[in-house]
Design a protein around this motif. Sequence first.
Motif, PDB file in Angstrom:
ATOM      1  N   SER A 166       0.834  -1.207   0.000  1.00 31.33           N
ATOM      2  CA  SER A 166       0.000   0.000   0.000  1.00 31.33           C
ATOM      3  C   SER A 166       0.868   1.257   0.000  1.00 31.33           C
ATOM      4  O   SER A 166       0.537   2.245  -0.665  1.00 31.33           O
ATOM      5  CB  SER A 166      -0.970   0.001   1.188  1.00 31.33           C
ATOM      6  OG  SER A 166      -0.267   0.016   2.406  1.00 31.33           O
ATOM      7  N   ARG A 172       0.929   4.087  -2.959  1.00 30.68           N
ATOM      8  CA  ARG A 172       0.779   5.533  -2.744  1.00 30.68           C
ATOM      9  C   ARG A 172       1.870   6.300  -3.478  1.00 30.68           C
ATOM     10  O   ARG A 172       1.624   7.329  -4.097  1.00 30.68           O
ATOM     11  CB  ARG A 172       0.831   5.858  -1.252  1.00 30.68           C
ATOM     12  CG  ARG A 172      -0.448   5.590  -0.500  1.00 30.68           C
ATOM     13  CD  ARG A 172      -0.448   6.200   0.903  1.00 30.68           C
ATOM     14  NE  ARG A 172       0.698   5.850   1.716  1.00 30.68           N
ATOM     15  CZ  ARG A 172       0.789   4.770   2.470  1.00 30.68           C
ATOM     16  NH1 ARG A 172      -0.198   3.912   2.517  1.00 30.68           N
ATOM     17  NH2 ARG A 172       1.877   4.549   3.200  1.00 30.68           N
ATOM     18  N   ASN A 214       1.475   8.861  -6.661  1.00 31.71           N
ATOM     19  CA  ASN A 214       2.013  10.227  -6.674  1.00 31.71           C
ATOM     20  C   ASN A 214       2.776  10.502  -7.971  1.00 31.71           C
ATOM     21  O   ASN A 214       2.635  11.562  -8.584  1.00 31.71           O
ATOM     22  CB  ASN A 214       2.940  10.453  -5.473  1.00 31.71           C
ATOM     23  CG  ASN A 214       2.187  10.590  -4.178  1.00 31.71           C
ATOM     24  OD1 ASN A 214       0.996  10.884  -4.158  1.00 31.71           O
ATOM     25  ND2 ASN A 214       2.873  10.353  -3.080  1.00 31.71           N
TER      26      ASN A 214
END
Length: 196
Positions: free
Chosen positions: A18, A22, A26
Amino acid sequence: MEDIGLYNDLRDASGSMSAAQRRIDNVEGLLGSLKRFAERGKGRDGLAEYLRHLSLETDREKTDDNADKVVLTTLHGAKGLEFPVCFMIGLEEELLPHIRTLQPQVTDVLDADHATDISEERRLCYVGITRAQRKLYLTRACTRVARGREVPRTPSRFLLEIPDELLEVRDLGQEAREKVPAAEVKNFFASFSVDD
């Protein structure tokens, strides 16, 4: 991205899938933003304007150094700068020092040696404190709302390291509960003046 193996590097450097996702999101968000910019066809000058926008820098910040303004920055970004009045907010355990330092198992960075370096957090606090030329306000919350419920907060250990004679402690929550007259609250905020 494939040629330099960026996504694989992000996955390898992250503590969990996870966390890796992320970071990948980004990167993809930035790439999507650059693609939308390119589609507008503003050329090289437009790119410079766009990059200034991304870095939160405005033309006014660049050209008008004597203007009254508020500068929001991180402790890392404040290194080498000074301001007449500074506010350091969030002087609470798990914010400063950061939870990643206090509990390295919650971090998504696989650098165990650096993750628990409380002295680096202390240096960052020192950087913040020494940015103030005339006045420094150190603030913290007594409680915060997390997941819909009020959670008590612990003052930062770094506050306890500051000599008492250098501090003026105010509990604005208590003052509000005692129904401080509006004029007194107004006077308090007026005391933030740089002219002191």
